[in-house]
Design a protein around this motif. Structure first.
Motif, PDB file in Angstrom:
ATOM      1  N   MET A  77       0.835  -1.185   0.000  1.00  0.00           N
ATOM      2  CA  MET A  77       0.000   0.000   0.000  1.00  0.00           C
ATOM      3  C   MET A  77       0.880   1.249   0.000  1.00  0.00           C
ATOM      4  O   MET A  77       1.900   1.311   0.649  1.00  0.00           O
ATOM      5  N   ILE A  78       0.432   2.240  -0.726  1.00  0.00           N
ATOM      6  CA  ILE A  78       1.189   3.479  -0.866  1.00  0.00           C
ATOM      7  C   ILE A  78       0.727   4.466   0.204  1.00  0.00           C
ATOM      8  O   ILE A  78      -0.456   4.736   0.355  1.00  0.00           O
ATOM      9  N   SER A  79       1.682   5.013   0.941  1.00  0.00           N
ATOM     10  CA  SER A  79       1.341   5.996   1.981  1.00  0.00           C
ATOM     11  C   SER A  79       1.272   7.396   1.358  1.00  0.00           C
ATOM     12  O   SER A  79       1.824   7.624   0.284  1.00  0.00           O
ATOM     13  N   PRO A  80       0.601   8.349   2.025  1.00  0.00           N
ATOM     14  CA  PRO A  80       0.446   9.705   1.464  1.00  0.00           C
ATOM     15  C   PRO A  80       1.761  10.440   1.210  1.00  0.00           C
ATOM     16  O   PRO A  80       1.805  11.333   0.380  1.00  0.00           O
ATOM     17  N   SER A  81       2.806  10.078   1.906  1.00  0.00           N
ATOM     18  CA  SER A  81       4.072  10.789   1.714  1.00  0.00           C
ATOM     19  C   SER A  81       4.978  10.106   0.699  1.00  0.00           C
ATOM     20  O   SER A  81       6.094  10.563   0.477  1.00  0.00           O
ATOM     21  N   ASP A  82       4.527   9.028   0.085  1.00  0.00           N
ATOM     22  CA  ASP A  82       5.340   8.308  -0.900  1.00  0.00           C
ATOM     23  C   ASP A  82       5.492   9.113  -2.188  1.00  0.00           C
ATOM     24  O   ASP A  82       4.635   9.903  -2.565  1.00  0.00           O
ATOM     25  N   ILE A  83       6.598   8.837  -2.876  1.00  0.00           N
ATOM     26  CA  ILE A  83       6.842   9.407  -4.194  1.00  0.00           C
ATOM     27  C   ILE A  83       6.567   8.301  -5.206  1.00  0.00           C
ATOM     28  O   ILE A  83       7.090   7.201  -5.097  1.00  0.00           O
ATOM     29  N   VAL A  84       5.703   8.615  -6.199  1.00  0.00           N
ATOM     30  CA  VAL A  84       5.290   7.608  -7.186  1.00  0.00           C
ATOM     31  C   VAL A  84       5.506   8.144  -8.593  1.00  0.00           C
ATOM     32  O   VAL A  84       5.616   9.350  -8.809  1.00  0.00           O
ATOM     33  N   ASP A  85       5.521   7.217  -9.544  1.00  0.00           N
ATOM     34  CA  ASP A  85       5.595   7.601 -10.950  1.00  0.00           C
ATOM     35  C   ASP A  85       4.170   7.632 -11.517  1.00  0.00           C
ATOM     36  O   ASP A  85       3.200   7.573 -10.773  1.00  0.00           O
ATOM     37  N   VAL A  86       4.042   7.699 -12.833  1.00  0.00           N
ATOM     38  CA  VAL A  86       2.738   7.796 -13.485  1.00  0.00           C
ATOM     39  C   VAL A  86       1.868   6.585 -13.156  1.00  0.00           C
ATOM     40  O   VAL A  86       0.684   6.729 -12.835  1.00  0.00           O
ATOM     41  N   GLU A  87       2.446   5.406 -13.221  1.00  0.00           N
ATOM     42  CA  GLU A  87       1.672   4.191 -12.930  1.00  0.00           C
ATOM     43  C   GLU A  87       1.228   4.150 -11.471  1.00  0.00           C
ATOM     44  O   GLU A  87       0.096   3.770 -11.169  1.00  0.00           O
ATOM     45  N   GLY A  88       2.113   4.538 -10.572  1.00  0.00           N
ATOM     46  CA  GLY A  88       1.757   4.565  -9.157  1.00  0.00           C
ATOM     47  C   GLY A  88       0.662   5.579  -8.872  1.00  0.00           C
ATOM     48  O   GLY A  88      -0.246   5.324  -8.073  1.00  0.00           O
ATOM     49  N   LEU A  89       0.724   6.727  -9.535  1.00  0.00           N
ATOM     50  CA  LEU A  89      -0.302   7.749  -9.348  1.00  0.00           C
ATOM     51  C   LEU A  89      -1.649   7.281  -9.875  1.00  0.00           C
ATOM     52  O   LEU A  89      -2.689   7.553  -9.281  1.00  0.00           O
ATOM     53  N   SER A  90      -1.621   6.535 -10.978  1.00  0.00           N
ATOM     54  CA  SER A  90      -2.884   6.017 -11.516  1.00  0.00           C
ATOM     55  C   SER A  90      -3.517   5.020 -10.546  1.00  0.00           C
ATOM     56  O   SER A  90      -4.737   4.975 -10.415  1.00  0.00           O
ATOM     57  N   LYS A  91      -2.706   4.250  -9.844  1.00  0.00           N
ATOM     58  CA  LYS A  91      -3.234   3.320  -8.840  1.00  0.00           C
ATOM     59  C   LYS A  91      -3.803   4.072  -7.641  1.00  0.00           C
ATOM     60  O   LYS A  91      -4.877   3.735  -7.140  1.00  0.00           O
ATOM     61  N   VAL A  92      -3.106   5.111  -7.202  1.00  0.00           N
ATOM     62  CA  VAL A  92      -3.569   5.894  -6.049  1.00  0.00           C
ATOM     63  C   VAL A  92      -4.895   6.586  -6.366  1.00  0.00           C
ATOM     64  O   VAL A  92      -5.812   6.595  -5.549  1.00  0.00           O
ATOM     65  N   LEU A  93      -4.995   7.160  -7.568  1.00  0.00           N
ATOM     66  CA  LEU A  93      -6.195   7.903  -7.944  1.00  0.00           C
ATOM     67  C   LEU A  93      -7.279   7.020  -8.556  1.00  0.00           C
ATOM     68  O   LEU A  93      -8.354   7.511  -8.912  1.00  0.00           O
ATOM     69  N   SER A  94      -6.999   5.743  -8.693  1.00  0.00           N
ATOM     70  CA  SER A  94      -7.955   4.766  -9.249  1.00  0.00           C
ATOM     71  C   SER A  94      -8.455   5.178 -10.633  1.00  0.00           C
ATOM     72  O   SER A  94      -9.652   5.246 -10.901  1.00  0.00           O
ATOM     73  N   CYS A  95      -7.516   5.482 -11.505  1.00  0.00           N
ATOM     74  CA  CYS A  95      -7.860   5.794 -12.881  1.00  0.00           C
ATOM     75  C   CYS A  95      -6.825   5.142 -13.792  1.00  0.00           C
ATOM     76  O   CYS A  95      -5.848   4.566 -13.323  1.00  0.00           O
ATOM     77  N   SER A  96      -7.058   5.237 -15.078  1.00  0.00           N
ATOM     78  CA  SER A  96      -6.154   4.574 -16.014  1.00  0.00           C
ATOM     79  C   SER A  96      -4.833   5.333 -16.142  1.00  0.00           C
ATOM     80  O   SER A  96      -4.759   6.538 -15.906  1.00  0.00           O
ATOM     81  N   THR A  97      -3.826   4.610 -16.543  1.00  0.00           N
ATOM     82  CA  THR A  97      -2.521   5.212 -16.771  1.00  0.00           C
ATOM     83  C   THR A  97      -2.592   6.217 -17.914  1.00  0.00           C
ATOM     84  O   THR A  97      -1.924   7.249 -17.884  1.00  0.00           O
ATOM     85  N   ALA A  98      -3.427   5.933 -18.916  1.00  0.00           N
ATOM     86  CA  ALA A  98      -3.588   6.843 -20.055  1.00  0.00           C
ATOM     87  C   ALA A  98      -4.127   8.197 -19.604  1.00  0.00           C
ATOM     88  O   ALA A  98      -3.703   9.245 -20.111  1.00  0.00           O
ATOM     89  N   THR A  99      -5.039   8.197 -18.646  1.00  0.00           N
ATOM     90  CA  THR A  99      -5.587   9.454 -18.129  1.00  0.00           C
ATOM     91  C   THR A  99      -4.500  10.275 -17.466  1.00  0.00           C
ATOM     92  O   THR A  99      -4.405  11.489 -17.678  1.00  0.00           O
ATOM     93  N   ILE A 100      -3.672   9.643 -16.666  1.00  0.00           N
ATOM     94  CA  ILE A 100      -2.587  10.354 -15.997  1.00  0.00           C
ATOM     95  C   ILE A 100      -1.577  10.866 -17.015  1.00  0.00           C
ATOM     96  O   ILE A 100      -1.083  11.987 -16.901  1.00  0.00           O
TER      97      ILE A 100
END
Length: 127
Positions: A1-24
């Protein structure tokens, strides 16, 4: 699980925001980001989850007004919208009147055209 202070890439951000990688990938420049390495593309962009979520909350919920309380975003707002199909059906009344007058004028004008066959016969005196 990703914590709020983690640094993520595009794919990680898409998982956090529950949207597709294409949208990000389409909208990544809007979000607060930093670059890793020399590149300035989505591949090298990194996002701090807490900053992105804070940005989205600030952008979408100005002054803490929730969607249900915001008149523009509430259910009543939909009733004012008109679908594109209905919009095409609505006629411009003024243009319709002008067109009607134009067509009336064309019908009342005397026919001044001559028959091309008669012109041909007269040229060669064919009877």
């Amino acid at each position: 699980m990703i914590s709020p202070s983690d640094i993520v890439d595009v794919e990680g951000l898409s998982k956090v925001l529950s949207c597709s990688t294409a949208t990000i990938k389409k909208t990544w420049r809007e979000y607060p980001h930093i670059f890793i390495g020399l590149g300035r593309t989505a591949k090298s962009a990194r996002f701090i989850v807490n900053d992105v979520v804070s940005y989205l909350i600030e952008r979408d919920y100005k002054n803490g007004i929730s969607r249900s309380k915001n008149k523009k975003m509430g259910r009543g707002f939909k009733s004012y919208r008109m679908s594109k199909k209905k919009e095409k059906r609505v006629q411009d009344q003024e243009s319709g009147k002008k067109l009607g007058k134009y067509q009336e004028g064309r019908l009342t004008e005397p026919e001044t055209r001559t028959d091309p066959i008669d012109n041909f016969r007269s040229m060669f005196a064919i009877s």
